[in-house]
Design a protein around this motif. Structure first.
Motif, PDB file in Angstrom:
ATOM      1  N   ALA A 111       5.195   0.772  -4.420  1.00 49.67           N
ATOM      2  CA  ALA A 111       3.803   0.608  -4.010  1.00 49.67           C
ATOM      3  C   ALA A 111       3.050  -0.080  -5.144  1.00 49.67           C
ATOM      4  CB  ALA A 111       3.185   1.961  -3.698  1.00 49.67           C
ATOM      5  N   GLY A 112       2.163  -0.979  -4.785  1.00 51.96           N
ATOM      6  CA  GLY A 112       1.396  -1.694  -5.806  1.00 51.96           C
ATOM      7  C   GLY A 112       2.004  -3.028  -6.189  1.00 51.96           C
TER       8      GLY A 112
ATOM      9  N   ALA B  32       0.850  -1.200   0.000  1.00 49.73           N
ATOM     10  CA  ALA B  32       0.000   0.000   0.000  1.00 49.73           C
ATOM     11  C   ALA B  32       0.881   1.243   0.000  1.00 49.73           C
ATOM     12  CB  ALA B  32      -0.924  -0.012   1.207  1.00 49.73           C
ATOM     13  N   HIS B  33       1.777   1.338   0.983  1.00 57.21           N
ATOM     14  CA  HIS B  33       2.772   2.404   0.929  1.00 57.21           C
ATOM     15  C   HIS B  33       3.976   2.041   1.802  1.00 57.21           C
ATOM     16  CE1 HIS B  33      -0.190   3.442   4.073  1.00 57.21           C
ATOM     17  NE2 HIS B  33       0.901   3.728   4.799  1.00 57.21           N
TER      18      HIS B  33
ATOM     19  N   LEU C 263       6.784  -1.110   5.755  1.00 59.76           N
ATOM     20  CA  LEU C 263       5.753  -0.931   4.741  1.00 59.76           C
ATOM     21  C   LEU C 263       4.394  -1.380   5.249  1.00 59.76           C
ATOM     22  CD1 LEU C 263       5.005  -3.925   3.385  1.00 59.76           C
ATOM     23  CD2 LEU C 263       7.224  -3.573   2.328  1.00 59.76           C
ATOM     24  N   THR C 264       3.402  -0.951   4.564  1.00 58.54           N
ATOM     25  CA  THR C 264       2.045  -1.380   4.855  1.00 58.54           C
ATOM     26  C   THR C 264       1.525  -2.095   3.615  1.00 58.54           C
ATOM     27  OG1 THR C 264       1.756   0.561   6.233  1.00 58.54           O
ATOM     28  CG2 THR C 264      -0.243  -0.627   5.592  1.00 58.54           C
ATOM     29  N   MET C 265       0.902  -3.241   3.827  1.00 59.95           N
ATOM     30  CA  MET C 265       0.372  -3.950   2.665  1.00 59.95           C
ATOM     31  C   MET C 265      -1.077  -4.356   2.910  1.00 59.95           C
ATOM     32  SD  MET C 265       2.176  -7.714   2.859  1.00 59.95           S
ATOM     33  CE  MET C 265       1.042  -8.666   1.872  1.00 59.95           C
ATOM     34  N   THR C 266      -1.801  -4.504   1.805  1.00 60.67           N
ATOM     35  CA  THR C 266      -3.180  -4.961   1.871  1.00 60.67           C
ATOM     36  C   THR C 266      -3.214  -6.375   1.307  1.00 60.67           C
ATOM     37  OG1 THR C 266      -3.597  -2.742   1.069  1.00 60.67           O
ATOM     38  CG2 THR C 266      -5.521  -4.137   1.495  1.00 60.67           C
ATOM     39  N   THR C 267      -3.768  -7.291   2.093  1.00 61.26           N
ATOM     40  CA  THR C 267      -3.750  -8.680   1.634  1.00 61.26           C
ATOM     41  C   THR C 267      -4.991  -8.981   0.813  1.00 61.26           C
ATOM     42  OG1 THR C 267      -4.915  -9.472   3.587  1.00 61.26           O
ATOM     43  CG2 THR C 267      -2.515  -9.395   3.708  1.00 61.26           C
TER      44      THR C 267
END
Lengths: 385, 297
Positions: free
Chosen positions: A296-297, A265-266, A272-276
Motif C-alpha cells: 500500500a502506498g 490504497a489497499h 487492489l484499490t488505488m487512488t489516482t
C-alpha cells in the motif's frame, strides 16, 4: 502468464510446450555498429511453423535481428541457431532462409518469371522443374498473366506479390519479411494480411516478420516481440500484448490507451484499490505483474483502453469507484466507431470510444456535454513500470 | 501577348546552344569538308579553292574532286593507320574497362564519408595540363627512367626495359589519360544501383561473384557503354600520346593526319583523312544512341 487472455488463432502454442525444440534461436546476441548498440544481449526463441512478429519503432533493432538471421550482418556477440545448427560464419547464400525486402528489391532487368526463377537457377534445379515451380508460384500469388512483364510495369501490390513469390520459390525453412506491407494502401494491406496468414498456414512455413505497424503484427502473428532500444521488452500473443501489456511503453505503443498515475490504497481479494493523482478511485480485479508483493502506498499506473469505458449522460447507479466525470472536449466520427476526448475537472483528457451500433441515436453525445465514464473492475490493468 | 512572348523566349533559349554548335562545330566541319574536295596547290592556303561564292555554282560543283578520297584507298598507309588506330583504341578501351570497373565499384561501395575524396582523386589529374602529364610519362618510361630504376633496384630485371617509343608506351599513355572518362560514368551508374539487389541475390543463393555477373554487370551496361565510347572515340583520333610516347612504327591516324597537314602541307588529303575518321566514329555513336533509346523506352 498463467491465464490466457483472448482468442488464439489456432490451437497452436508450442511456446507453452517444454518438449518443443526451438527452431530459430538467438542466444545472447549483441550487435554493435561503432558506438551504437543496435541489439543488446537478446535471446529469442521462435518455434517451427510459428508466425512471429518483431514489433517496434524504427531504430529499435528489429531489422538488425532479421538481417543477422539472413546473414547480412554477423552478431558482435552471441550465436544464432536455426533448426539446431549454428549459423555463425555461414554466408547469406548458404542459409536456408529467404527474405522479402521492404523495397521488394526486384531485379529490374529481369521479368517476373525470371525474378521468381532466380533462386532456383542458383540451386542448379533442372530447367523443366524450374518452369513448373515458377508456374506454381505465379498461380499462388495470382500473377499468371504477368510472367513476361518487367517489375517497372507492375503496380505496387503486384510487385509485392512477385517479391513474395520469389522469396517462397525456394521453399525456405524460414521466410523473413521486412515491413512487407508498408508500401501498400490500407485496403490492399488488410487483404494481404489475411492472405499472408493463410499462405503461412497452408505452406506450413515459419514466418518472421519485422514491422512498426502494430495492427499488422496483431492481425498476422502468433506471437509478438515488442522491442525498444535494442531490447525485447515483452513476448506474448497479440491478445496478451494488448490486454495485459508489461509496461506503460508497450500499452502506449500498441493501440490507444489512457494511463493514470496513482498510489495503492489497499489490497484485497487478489485485487487492489488505488487512488489516482487525478482524484478518483479505481478498483482493479488483479494484481500488478512483475512485483512480488505490492505494498500500500506504492506508486503504480492504471491503464485502460478507450473501448473498455462506457460513456453515459447519467451517473451509473451505486457507483463510487471506477467512474469519472468530465466534459466532451472533442469528437472524432470514424463511421464504425466514434472517438470522444473527455476533459476531466483535473484537466486530464481521457479518450473513450463508442461503437456506432445504431444509425440514429435519440440523445447523441455532443460537445460540452457533462458525461460519466465507467468501467468494470476487470477492464483495465495496473502497471508498475 | 504573353503567350507569344514566352513562345519567342523559348525559341531564343533553344536557339542559343544550336547557334553555338553551328558556329563552332558545323562551320569548321564544312570548311574541312570543302578543303577535302579541292586539289593540292603550292600556294597560300595550300589548296585550289572550290565553292568560293555562289557565282557559277554548277561550274564549281564540277570542280569537286574525289581524288583525295580515292588516294586514301590507293595508298595502303591510310588503311593501315585506320585499322591500327582502331586496334589500339579497342585494346586500350578494354584495358581501361578492366582497370576502371573495379575502381568505380570500390568507389561506389566506399563509405559516404570518403566518397567525395575518392571522386576528387579521379578528377585531380585534370588540374594539370594533359601535355605535361604525357611528358611526365616519358620521364617514367625512358630507359633510365623511374620505372626502370625501380625495377632494377628491386632486382626484378637486370637490363632496362625498352618501353618508351613502343606501342606499350602508347597503351600505357592512353589507359592512363582516359581512365577518368571510364571511371566517372561507371561510378555514376554503380552508385545509383540499389545495394539491396545484391543482398537479394545473395539471399536467393547467388555467391558474391554470381551476384556480380548476374546483377551488377547487367545493370551497369549503360555505364560500360558510355565509358567505353568516351575512351574509344578520342583514343582512335589520339595524336599527342602516339607522337610523344610511341615509336616510329606506331601507326595512328591522328599522327598521319598531323603529318599530312604540317609536314606534307597536303591540306586536302589531310581533310579527307579527317572526314573519313569522323564518319568511322559516327557509326559507334549512332549505335550507342540507338541502344540508349531502346533502354529508356
Amino acid at each position: 502468464m498463467a491465464k490466457m487472455l483472448g482468442p488464439v488463432r489456432r490451437a497452436f502454442q508450442p511456446w507453452n510446450d517444454p518438449s518443443q525444440p526451438p527452431f530459430i534461436e538467438f542466444r545472447n546476441v549483441t550487435k554493435r555498429f561503432g558506438d551504437f548498440t543496435a541489439v543488446d544481449n537478446q535471446s529469442i526463441t521462435v518455434y517451427e511453423r510459428e508466425f512471429y512478429a518483431l514489433l517496434g519503432p524504427s531504430g529499435c533493432g528489429k531489422t538488425t535481428l532479421l538481417r543477422m538471421l539472413a546473414g547480412f550482418e554477423e552478431p558482435s556477440e552471441g550465436e544464432i541457431f536455426l533448426d539446431g545448427r549454428p549459423l555463425t560464419g555461414v554466408p547469406p547464400h548458404k542459409r536456408p532462409v529467404n527474405m522479402m525486402f521492404q523495397s521488394y528489391a526486384l531485379f529490374p532487368h529481369m521479368n517476373v518469371a525470371d525474378n521468381i526463377a532466380f533462386g532456383l537457377k542458383q540451386e542448379g534445379m533442372a530447367k523443366a522443374d524450374i518452369a513448373v515451380r515458377v508456374e506454381e508460384m505465379l498461380r499462388l500469388v495470382k500473377l499468371q498473366d504477368f510472367a513476361r512483364r518487367k517489375p517497372a510495369q507492375l503496380s505496387g501490390g503486384q510487385q509485392q506479390r512477385v517479391a513474395l513469390a520469389r522469396a517462397l520459390a525456394k521453399r525456405p525453412k524460414v521466410l523473413l519479411l521486412d515491413e512487407p506491407l508498408g508500401a501498400l494502401d490500407k485496403k490492399l494491406r488488410e487483404e494481404t494480411q489475411f492472405e499472408l496468414t493463410d499462405l503461412q498456414e497452408s505452406l506450413g512455413l515459419t514466418f518472421l516478420i519485422v514491422t512498426h505497424d502494430q495492427e499488422e503484427a496483431m492481425t498476422m502473428a502468433d506471437r509478438i516481440a515488442v522491442m525498444d532500444h535494442g531490447r525485447v521488452i515483452q513476448v506474448a500473443t497479440p491478445a496478451v500484448i494488448y490486454e495485459a501489456p508489461a509496461s506503460r511503453y508497450i500499452a502506449d505503443f500498441v493501440g490507444d490507451v489512457n494511463i493514470f498515475e496513482g498510489r495503492i490504497a489497499h489490497l484485497e481479494n487478489g485485487g487492489l484499490t488505488m487512488t489516482t493523482a487525478a482524484g478518483f478511485t479505481v478498483e482493479v480485479a488483479e494484481m500488478p505483474q512483475g512485483v512480488a508483493r505490492p505494498q500500500a502506498g506504492e506508486t503504480i499506473w492504471f491503464a485502460i483502453r478507450p473501448e473498455k469505458m462506457v460513456i453515459s449522460h447519467e451517473r451509473p447507479p451505486n457507483a463510487t469507484t471506477n467512474v469519472i466525470e468530465g466534459e466532451v472536449w472533442d469528437i472524432g466520427y470514424l463511421g464504425d466507431v466514434s472517438i470522444y476526448n473527455i476533459k476531466l475537472d483535473s484537466g486530464d483528457v481521457v479518450r473513450a470510444t463508442r461503437l456506432n451500433a445504431s444509425r440514429e441515436v435519440e440523445r447523441p453525445l455532443t460537445w460540452e456535454d457533462r458525461v460519466f465514464l465507467s468501467w468494470r473492475p476487470d477492464a483495465g490493468t495496473v502497471l508498475v513500470r | 501577348m504573353h503567350a507569344l512572348r514566352s513562345f519567342f523566349a523559348r525559341r531564343v533559349v533553344i536557339a542559343i546552344p544550336y547557334l553555338w554548335l553551328a558556329v563552332f562545330f558545323l562551320a569548321p566541319f564544312l570548311i574541312v569538308l570543302k578543303i577535302s574536295f579541292s586539289a593540292t596547290a603550292i600556294a597560300m592556303p595550300p589548296y585550289a579553292p572550290v565553292f568560293d561564292g555562289l557565282a557559277n555554282l554548277w561550274e564549281r560543283v564540277q570542280d569537286l574532286s574525289f581524288d583525295n578520297y580515292v588516294w586514301l584507298t590507293e595508298d595502303a598507309l591510310y588503311i593501315k593507320a585506320y585499322l591500327s588506330s582502331v586496334k589500339i583504341a579497342l585494346i586500350s578501351t578494354v584495358i581501361t574497362l578492366l582497370i576502371g570497373y573495379p575502381l568505380a565499384l570500390a568507389m561506389a561501395r566506399a563509405p559516404d564519408r570518403i566518397r567525395p575524396l575518392l571522386l576528387m582523386a579521379i578528377i585531380l589529374p585534370f588540374w594539370t595540363s594533359f601535355l605535361i602529364r604525357v611528358y611526365a610519362w616519358i620521364g617514367i618510361l625512358k630507359p633510365e627512367g623511374l620505372l626502370n630504376q625501380l625495377l632494377l633496384s628491386l632486382g626484378v630485371i637486370d637490363q632496362p626495359l625498352t618501353i618508351i617509343n613502343t606501342n606499350w608506351a602508347v597503351y600505357i599513355g592512353i589507359v592512363y589519360s582516359y581512365l577518368p572518362f571510364m571511371v566517372l560514368p561507371l561510378y555514376a551508374t554503380l552508385e545509383k544501383m540499389d545495394y539491396r539487389l545484391i543482398e537479394a541475390a545473395n539471399d536467393l543463393g547467388a555467391t558474391p561473384l554470381g551476384a556480380f555477373w548476374k546483377i551488377t554487370v547487367p545493370l551497369s551496361v549503360p555505364g560500360i557503354l558510355a565509358g567505353s565510347l568516351l575512351v574509344f572515340i578520342p583514343a582512335v583520333g589520339e595524336f599527342v600520346i602516339p607522337d610523344l610516347l610511341g615509336g616510329s612504327d606506331t601507326l595512328m591516324i591522328g599522327r598521319t593526319l598531323w603529318v599530312e597537314f604540317f609536314y606534307n602541307r597536303d591540306w586536302p588529303v589531310a581533310s579527307a583523312v579527317a572526314i573519313v575518321l569522323l564518319l568511322l566514329l559516327v557509326v559507334p555513336i549512332v549505335i550507342f544512341q540507338k541502344m540508349q533509346q531502346r533502354a529508356s523506352s
